[in-house]
Scaffold this motif. Sequence first.
Motif, PDB file in Angstrom:
ATOM      1  N   VAL A  53       0.857  -1.182   0.000  1.00 41.47           N
ATOM      2  CA  VAL A  53       0.000   0.000   0.000  1.00 41.47           C
ATOM      3  C   VAL A  53       0.898   1.238   0.000  1.00 41.47           C
ATOM      4  N   ASP A  54       0.441   2.269  -0.665  1.00 36.81           N
ATOM      5  CA  ASP A  54       1.179   3.535  -0.764  1.00 36.81           C
ATOM      6  C   ASP A  54       2.525   3.387  -1.462  1.00 36.81           C
ATOM      7  N   HIS A  55       2.708   2.354  -2.223  1.00 36.66           N
ATOM      8  CA  HIS A  55       3.819   2.185  -3.163  1.00 36.66           C
ATOM      9  C   HIS A  55       3.476   0.978  -4.038  1.00 36.66           C
ATOM     10  N   CYS A  56       4.115   0.905  -5.195  1.00 36.18           N
ATOM     11  CA  CYS A  56       3.743  -0.171  -6.128  1.00 36.18           C
ATOM     12  C   CYS A  56       4.951  -0.991  -6.571  1.00 36.18           C
ATOM     13  N   ASN A  57       6.042  -0.867  -5.843  1.00 38.98           N
ATOM     14  CA  ASN A  57       7.214  -1.710  -6.046  1.00 38.98           C
ATOM     15  C   ASN A  57       7.915  -1.809  -4.708  1.00 38.98           C
ATOM     16  N   ILE A  58       8.498  -2.932  -4.408  1.00 44.37           N
ATOM     17  CA  ILE A  58       9.050  -3.160  -3.076  1.00 44.37           C
ATOM     18  C   ILE A  58      10.105  -2.120  -2.720  1.00 44.37           C
ATOM     19  N   GLN A  59      10.120  -1.728  -1.450  1.00 42.94           N
ATOM     20  CA  GLN A  59      11.086  -0.775  -0.917  1.00 42.94           C
ATOM     21  C   GLN A  59      11.676  -1.334   0.367  1.00 42.94           C
ATOM     22  N   GLY A  60      12.980  -1.191   0.518  1.00 40.24           N
ATOM     23  CA  GLY A  60      13.657  -1.682   1.717  1.00 40.24           C
ATOM     24  C   GLY A  60      14.513  -2.891   1.411  1.00 40.24           C
ATOM     25  N   ASP A  61      15.689  -2.938   2.022  1.00 37.46           N
ATOM     26  CA  ASP A  61      16.658  -3.992   1.725  1.00 37.46           C
ATOM     27  C   ASP A  61      16.131  -5.394   2.017  1.00 37.46           C
ATOM     28  N   ILE A  62      15.383  -5.554   3.121  1.00 35.92           N
ATOM     29  CA  ILE A  62      14.940  -6.898   3.488  1.00 35.92           C
ATOM     30  C   ILE A  62      13.934  -7.441   2.468  1.00 35.92           C
ATOM     31  N   PHE A  63      13.062  -6.588   1.960  1.00 39.50           N
ATOM     32  CA  PHE A  63      12.091  -7.038   0.955  1.00 39.50           C
ATOM     33  C   PHE A  63      12.783  -7.328  -0.374  1.00 39.50           C
ATOM     34  N   SER A  94      31.272  20.281   1.656  1.00 40.80           N
ATOM     35  CA  SER A  94      31.686  19.797   0.335  1.00 40.80           C
ATOM     36  C   SER A  94      30.589  18.949  -0.317  1.00 40.80           C
ATOM     37  N   ASN A  95      30.414  19.149  -1.613  1.00 41.33           N
ATOM     38  CA  ASN A  95      29.526  18.320  -2.430  1.00 41.33           C
ATOM     39  C   ASN A  95      28.070  18.346  -2.009  1.00 41.33           C
ATOM     40  N   LEU A  96      27.645  19.469  -1.425  1.00 44.38           N
ATOM     41  CA  LEU A  96      26.228  19.698  -1.189  1.00 44.38           C
ATOM     42  C   LEU A  96      25.771  20.770  -2.178  1.00 44.38           C
ATOM     43  N   PHE A  97      24.889  20.400  -3.095  1.00 44.74           N
ATOM     44  CA  PHE A  97      24.428  21.298  -4.149  1.00 44.74           C
ATOM     45  C   PHE A  97      22.981  21.691  -3.858  1.00 44.74           C
ATOM     46  N   LEU A  98      22.700  22.993  -3.849  1.00 47.56           N
ATOM     47  CA  LEU A  98      21.398  23.498  -3.421  1.00 47.56           C
ATOM     48  C   LEU A  98      20.806  24.446  -4.459  1.00 47.56           C
ATOM     49  N   PHE A  99      19.491  24.285  -4.719  1.00 46.19           N
ATOM     50  CA  PHE A  99      18.772  25.129  -5.672  1.00 46.19           C
ATOM     51  C   PHE A  99      17.408  25.495  -5.109  1.00 46.19           C
ATOM     52  N   ASN A 100      16.909  26.643  -5.507  1.00 45.60           N
ATOM     53  CA  ASN A 100      15.492  26.935  -5.329  1.00 45.60           C
ATOM     54  C   ASN A 100      14.734  26.164  -6.409  1.00 45.60           C
ATOM     55  N   GLN A 101      13.605  25.563  -6.042  1.00 42.44           N
ATOM     56  CA  GLN A 101      12.822  24.775  -6.992  1.00 42.44           C
ATOM     57  C   GLN A 101      11.592  25.564  -7.420  1.00 42.44           C
ATOM     58  N   GLY A 102      11.661  26.148  -8.619  1.00 37.98           N
ATOM     59  CA  GLY A 102      10.557  26.960  -9.108  1.00 37.98           C
ATOM     60  C   GLY A 102       9.286  26.174  -9.336  1.00 37.98           C
ATOM     61  N   ASN A 103       9.408  24.909  -9.704  1.00 36.62           N
ATOM     62  CA  ASN A 103       8.243  24.043  -9.912  1.00 36.62           C
ATOM     63  C   ASN A 103       7.755  23.540  -8.555  1.00 36.62           C
ATOM     64  N   VAL A 104       6.934  24.346  -7.888  1.00 37.19           N
ATOM     65  CA  VAL A 104       6.505  23.994  -6.526  1.00 37.19           C
ATOM     66  C   VAL A 104       5.454  22.892  -6.516  1.00 37.19           C
ATOM     67  N   GLN A 105       4.943  22.523  -7.690  1.00 36.77           N
ATOM     68  CA  GLN A 105       3.970  21.428  -7.752  1.00 36.77           C
ATOM     69  C   GLN A 105       4.651  20.066  -7.656  1.00 36.77           C
ATOM     70  N   ALA A 106       5.961  20.034  -7.875  1.00 38.07           N
ATOM     71  CA  ALA A 106       6.694  18.761  -7.891  1.00 38.07           C
ATOM     72  C   ALA A 106       7.145  18.377  -6.487  1.00 38.07           C
ATOM     73  N   SER A 107       6.367  17.521  -5.846  1.00 33.81           N
ATOM     74  CA  SER A 107       6.764  16.969  -4.552  1.00 33.81           C
ATOM     75  C   SER A 107       7.711  15.800  -4.791  1.00 33.81           C
ATOM     76  N   ARG A 108       8.090  15.115  -3.740  1.00 32.09           N
ATOM     77  CA  ARG A 108       8.995  13.967  -3.899  1.00 32.09           C
ATOM     78  C   ARG A 108       8.392  12.922  -4.837  1.00 32.09           C
ATOM     79  N   LYS A 109       7.084  12.835  -4.854  1.00 31.20           N
ATOM     80  CA  LYS A 109       6.408  11.882  -5.726  1.00 31.20           C
ATOM     81  C   LYS A 109       6.782  12.106  -7.199  1.00 31.20           C
ATOM     82  N   GLN A 110       7.027  13.382  -7.557  1.00 34.74           N
ATOM     83  CA  GLN A 110       7.433  13.705  -8.924  1.00 34.74           C
ATOM     84  C   GLN A 110       8.956  13.779  -9.063  1.00 34.74           C
TER      85      GLN A 110
END
Length: 400
Positions: free
Chosen positions: A104-114, A371-387
């Motif tokens: 539920v709430d995902h459609c492919n297995i997530q997590g190392d044990i699975f 070091s190696n942390l890259f940061l941007f403002n995200q203009g597309n505010v409709q794009a959550s992590r799901k996108q």
Amino acid sequence: MLVKEFLTGLRRQINEKPLRFVTGNQSADMDSVVSALSLAFFKAQQAPSEPVVPIINITREEFKLRKDISLLLGTYSIGQDLLFFIEDFERLSEKSEKVHLTLVDHCNIQGDIFHKYADENKLQIDTIIDHHEDENVAKDADPRIITKSGSCSSLVFNYFYTNLKDKTIFETSDVCGLLLGPLLIDTSNMTQKVEMEDSVAFSRYIMLLQDSHISTNMTQLTRAASDVSTESLMSTYYDTLKTAKKDLSGLSFFDILRKDYKQFTFNGLRVGFSSLGKSYSWIFNKFSGNDIEEALLRTINYHKLDMLVITTSYTKKTNNEYTREFSYYFKSDAPRAGDLKEIGTLAHQALSLNDKIYDYESFAKKLSSVSNLFLFNQGNVQASRKQVVPIVKDILESKF
């Protein structure tokens, strides 16, 4: 039957019956946890002799970070001792030749044990109920419901409301009050990302709200009078849970990074995704540059990652503007580190990335020390992590 009674009985039953499991996604947010608990509860009404164990897809130790979920479940007298976590899944399934799993709430297995069980051909996905992008796996799952909704909990509820022959359970149980939590959180109290499935579920909850089991627990959580209006009760219920979700008091930056976390493997690279409800301005003013770099490195090592993507979302107090930020971090010696530096450039168009970072001047010096942390403002505010996840996936699998 109350949900607590179901879970109490389940602990006795699992020692006697073949096991089936249901799990939410690896972020283990309120939607995933309540969807898994509710599906297991409804299956117990549908097929009492075939118990389904709801697994929360994190360790028991990590559950302390989910203050909103603890608050919601506690209102329904569901303590952590009644819940099942990743270590419980390993213990309960270690002797099984084949593990039957519902997602539920995902459609492919997530997590190392699975993934381990799948690699060993010991995992069979029987059912999928999800509202994310279809990953085209487990095509023979039945039912296989992958459709748009603000909250996956709506899909779980609507499916069983339609398919359970005896609907008295909806009137006599407290499960609907529990389901209201993630629906209100995921739709900002039915004001954002509301789809047809959410509206249908919400209207049914309102109809069932007259039942004492639902209203009593809700008024207990909100400390509201029993005669308060439905609209006011919903608003206070939502505000109370949202406040708990945003409560980061006592948490280190490492804790914050794993509070709402998912992980995937794309083109051989292990990529973690942390979602934060605070701005980078808040982060750098709360923690030192050294603390932040140590937490980033610890997260990379803890999850054995090649790259960590961090997305933030918040509303600016100065002008009430909803804002998102996109960032990523990797170790200097990461495989293909040179390619990883280009993620921002390659995601620029899809996410409308730019350098207009909120309150940048207040933490620019600290940021440059990491070091190696890259940061941007995200203009597309409709794009959550799901996108964001499929965008990063496409970059790593097609551009590299």
